[in-house]
Design a protein around this motif. Sequence first.
Motif, PDB file in Angstrom:
ATOM      1  N   GLY A  92       0.760  -1.247  -0.012  1.00 56.86           N
ATOM      2  CA  GLY A  92      -0.090  -0.023   0.020  1.00 56.86           C
ATOM      3  C   GLY A  92       0.995   1.132  -0.021  1.00 56.86           C
ATOM      4  N   ASP A  93       0.351   2.405   0.368  1.00 61.84           N
ATOM      5  CA  ASP A  93       1.002   3.496   0.265  1.00 61.84           C
ATOM      6  C   ASP A  93       1.683   3.845   1.819  1.00 61.84           C
ATOM      7  OD1 ASP A  93       0.163   4.153  -2.082  1.00 61.84           O
ATOM      8  OD2 ASP A  93      -1.456   5.348  -1.588  1.00 61.84           O
ATOM      9  N   TRP A  94       2.874   3.406   2.118  1.00 65.51           N
ATOM     10  CA  TRP A  94       3.667   3.606   3.230  1.00 65.51           C
ATOM     11  C   TRP A  94       4.133   4.937   3.463  1.00 65.51           C
ATOM     12  CZ3 TRP A  94       3.390  -0.434   6.762  1.00 65.51           C
ATOM     13  CH2 TRP A  94       3.071  -1.827   6.218  1.00 65.51           C
ATOM     14  N   VAL A  95       4.008   5.192   4.581  1.00 59.29           N
ATOM     15  CA  VAL A  95       4.662   6.630   5.335  1.00 59.29           C
ATOM     16  C   VAL A  95       5.310   6.158   6.512  1.00 59.29           C
ATOM     17  CG1 VAL A  95       3.127   8.242   4.075  1.00 59.29           C
ATOM     18  CG2 VAL A  95       2.485   7.298   6.346  1.00 59.29           C
TER      19      VAL A  95
ATOM     20  N   ALA B  14       3.699   3.052   8.482  1.00 52.15           N
ATOM     21  CA  ALA B  14       2.024   3.293   8.477  1.00 52.15           C
ATOM     22  C   ALA B  14       1.563   3.246   7.124  1.00 52.15           C
ATOM     23  CB  ALA B  14       1.430   4.161   9.424  1.00 52.15           C
ATOM     24  N   HIS B  15       0.375   2.519   6.963  1.00 51.56           N
ATOM     25  CA  HIS B  15      -0.297   2.702   5.560  1.00 51.56           C
ATOM     26  C   HIS B  15      -0.961   4.209   5.701  1.00 51.56           C
ATOM     27  CE1 HIS B  15      -0.908  -1.650   5.724  1.00 51.56           C
ATOM     28  NE2 HIS B  15      -0.039  -1.692   4.450  1.00 51.56           N
ATOM     29  N   PHE B  16      -0.769   5.102   4.534  1.00 47.74           N
ATOM     30  CA  PHE B  16      -1.359   6.253   4.736  1.00 47.74           C
ATOM     31  C   PHE B  16      -2.833   6.284   4.707  1.00 47.74           C
ATOM     32  CE2 PHE B  16      -2.897  10.215   2.672  1.00 47.74           C
ATOM     33  CZ  PHE B  16      -2.176  11.307   3.613  1.00 47.74           C
ATOM     34  N   GLY B  17      -3.421   5.212   3.987  1.00 49.40           N
ATOM     35  CA  GLY B  17      -4.780   5.083   4.011  1.00 49.40           C
ATOM     36  C   GLY B  17      -5.409   4.615   5.267  1.00 49.40           C
ATOM     37  N   CYS B  18      -4.753   3.940   6.212  1.00 52.86           N
ATOM     38  CA  CYS B  18      -5.314   3.569   7.572  1.00 52.86           C
ATOM     39  C   CYS B  18      -5.386   4.740   8.559  1.00 52.86           C
ATOM     40  CB  CYS B  18      -4.470   2.607   8.061  1.00 52.86           C
ATOM     41  SG  CYS B  18      -4.292   1.099   7.325  1.00 52.86           S
TER      42      CYS B  18
ATOM     43  N   ASP C  18       1.430  14.505  -1.139  1.00 55.77           N
ATOM     44  CA  ASP C  18       2.257  15.564  -0.508  1.00 55.77           C
ATOM     45  C   ASP C  18       3.271  14.879   0.475  1.00 55.77           C
ATOM     46  OD1 ASP C  18       0.381  17.134  -1.642  1.00 55.77           O
ATOM     47  OD2 ASP C  18      -1.014  16.922  -0.079  1.00 55.77           O
ATOM     48  N   TYR C  19       3.285  13.894   1.072  1.00 53.22           N
ATOM     49  CA  TYR C  19       4.270  13.158   1.967  1.00 53.22           C
ATOM     50  C   TYR C  19       5.087  12.259   1.282  1.00 53.22           C
ATOM     51  CZ  TYR C  19       0.591  14.750   5.401  1.00 53.22           C
ATOM     52  OH  TYR C  19      -0.106  15.398   6.359  1.00 53.22           O
ATOM     53  N   ALA C  20       4.831  11.944   0.157  1.00 52.14           N
ATOM     54  CA  ALA C  20       5.746  11.047  -0.659  1.00 52.14           C
ATOM     55  C   ALA C  20       6.928  11.644  -1.097  1.00 52.14           C
ATOM     56  CB  ALA C  20       5.023  10.179  -1.775  1.00 52.14           C
ATOM     57  N   LYS C  21       6.636  13.187  -1.478  1.00 52.52           N
ATOM     58  CA  LYS C  21       7.830  13.925  -2.223  1.00 52.52           C
ATOM     59  C   LYS C  21       8.925  14.084  -1.171  1.00 52.52           C
ATOM     60  CE  LYS C  21       4.317  16.959  -4.426  1.00 52.52           C
ATOM     61  NZ  LYS C  21       3.618  18.454  -4.354  1.00 52.52           N
ATOM     62  N   THR C  22       9.953  14.225  -1.926  1.00 54.04           N
ATOM     63  CA  THR C  22      11.290  14.278  -1.032  1.00 54.04           C
ATOM     64  C   THR C  22      11.411  15.468  -0.202  1.00 54.04           C
ATOM     65  OG1 THR C  22      12.639  13.246  -2.708  1.00 54.04           O
ATOM     66  CG2 THR C  22      13.932  14.600  -1.367  1.00 54.04           C
TER      67      THR C  22
ATOM     68  N   GLY D 102       8.497  17.403   0.660  1.00 55.93           N
ATOM     69  CA  GLY D 102       7.213  17.367   0.987  1.00 55.93           C
ATOM     70  C   GLY D 102       6.978  17.295   2.370  1.00 55.93           C
ATOM     71  N   LEU D 103       5.584  17.228   2.750  1.00 57.00           N
ATOM     72  CA  LEU D 103       5.212  17.241   4.053  1.00 57.00           C
ATOM     73  C   LEU D 103       5.720  16.112   5.195  1.00 57.00           C
ATOM     74  CD1 LEU D 103       1.475  18.318   3.702  1.00 57.00           C
ATOM     75  CD2 LEU D 103       3.462  19.804   4.222  1.00 57.00           C
ATOM     76  N   GLU D 104       6.182  16.522   6.184  1.00 52.10           N
ATOM     77  CA  GLU D 104       6.610  15.342   7.234  1.00 52.10           C
ATOM     78  C   GLU D 104       5.358  14.601   7.638  1.00 52.10           C
ATOM     79  OE1 GLU D 104       9.823  14.598  10.546  1.00 52.10           O
ATOM     80  OE2 GLU D 104       8.734  16.542  10.710  1.00 52.10           O
ATOM     81  N   TYR D 105       5.352  13.230   7.520  1.00 55.25           N
ATOM     82  CA  TYR D 105       4.042  12.643   8.202  1.00 55.25           C
ATOM     83  C   TYR D 105       4.540  12.317   9.643  1.00 55.25           C
ATOM     84  CZ  TYR D 105       1.102   9.110   9.396  1.00 55.25           C
ATOM     85  OH  TYR D 105      -0.030   7.964   9.975  1.00 55.25           O
ATOM     86  N   ILE D 106       3.773  12.613  10.529  1.00 54.66           N
ATOM     87  CA  ILE D 106       3.657  12.504  12.190  1.00 54.66           C
ATOM     88  C   ILE D 106       2.511  11.453  12.348  1.00 54.66           C
ATOM     89  CG2 ILE D 106       3.497  13.288  14.322  1.00 54.66           C
ATOM     90  CD1 ILE D 106       5.857  14.053  12.573  1.00 54.66           C
ATOM     91  N   CYS D 107       2.977  10.343  12.986  1.00 51.98           N
ATOM     92  CA  CYS D 107       1.675   9.359  13.131  1.00 51.98           C
ATOM     93  C   CYS D 107       0.726   9.929  14.355  1.00 51.98           C
ATOM     94  CB  CYS D 107       2.296   7.857  13.501  1.00 51.98           C
ATOM     95  SG  CYS D 107       2.925   7.741  15.311  1.00 51.98           S
ATOM     96  N   PRO D 108      -0.439   9.261  14.307  1.00 47.82           N
ATOM     97  CA  PRO D 108      -1.490   9.580  15.484  1.00 47.82           C
ATOM     98  C   PRO D 108      -0.970   9.684  16.829  1.00 47.82           C
ATOM     99  CG  PRO D 108      -2.410   8.261  14.005  1.00 47.82           C
ATOM    100  CD  PRO D 108      -1.240   8.115  13.473  1.00 47.82           C
ATOM    101  N   HIS D 109      -0.142   8.508  17.147  1.00 47.87           N
ATOM    102  CA  HIS D 109       0.516   8.336  18.537  1.00 47.87           C
ATOM    103  C   HIS D 109       1.414   9.351  18.889  1.00 47.87           C
ATOM    104  CE1 HIS D 109      -0.959   4.000  18.705  1.00 47.87           C
ATOM    105  NE2 HIS D 109      -0.682   4.179  17.550  1.00 47.87           N
ATOM    106  N   CYS D 110       2.394   9.746  17.999  1.00 48.88           N
ATOM    107  CA  CYS D 110       3.282  10.928  18.091  1.00 48.88           C
ATOM    108  C   CYS D 110       2.607  12.274  18.118  1.00 48.88           C
ATOM    109  CB  CYS D 110       4.368  10.785  17.150  1.00 48.88           C
ATOM    110  SG  CYS D 110       5.455   9.618  17.480  1.00 48.88           S
ATOM    111  N   SER D 111       1.636  12.421  17.197  1.00 43.17           N
ATOM    112  CA  SER D 111       0.710  13.633  17.371  1.00 43.17           C
ATOM    113  C   SER D 111       0.163  13.893  18.535  1.00 43.17           C
ATOM    114  CB  SER D 111      -0.294  13.464  16.004  1.00 43.17           C
ATOM    115  OG  SER D 111      -0.907  14.696  16.104  1.00 43.17           O
TER     116      SER D 111
END
Length: 106
Positions: free
Chosen positions: A49-52, A61-65, A76-80, A82-91
Amino acid sequence: MSNYTLSNRMTGVGNTLKRHYETYLLEYELAHDDVDGECCLLCHSSAPGDWVNCGMCGEWAHFGCDRRQGLGAFKDYAKTDGLEYICPHCSVSNFRKKSQKTTNGY
């Protein structure tokens, strides 16, 4: 891997290895999530899937989850740059730290 031909020009070794992996191992790994050790932080599956990758904890994590509002699109997160992904737990934990600092006056 050595090439066992007289001319030593066997260029399909990588493709052959990949095909054997897909034929004999991939289905097993997909059926047994514990095999590779890497699974989605949210759904606990190792399905394609779309992993971030979380920029804080490094978990995948799967971005779709991630169903949070306002995340934007996967691209937006896959670009070099791009945005930095922060998981729900860390958020959530990061939000708690910030709110404690403002409560304490720091």
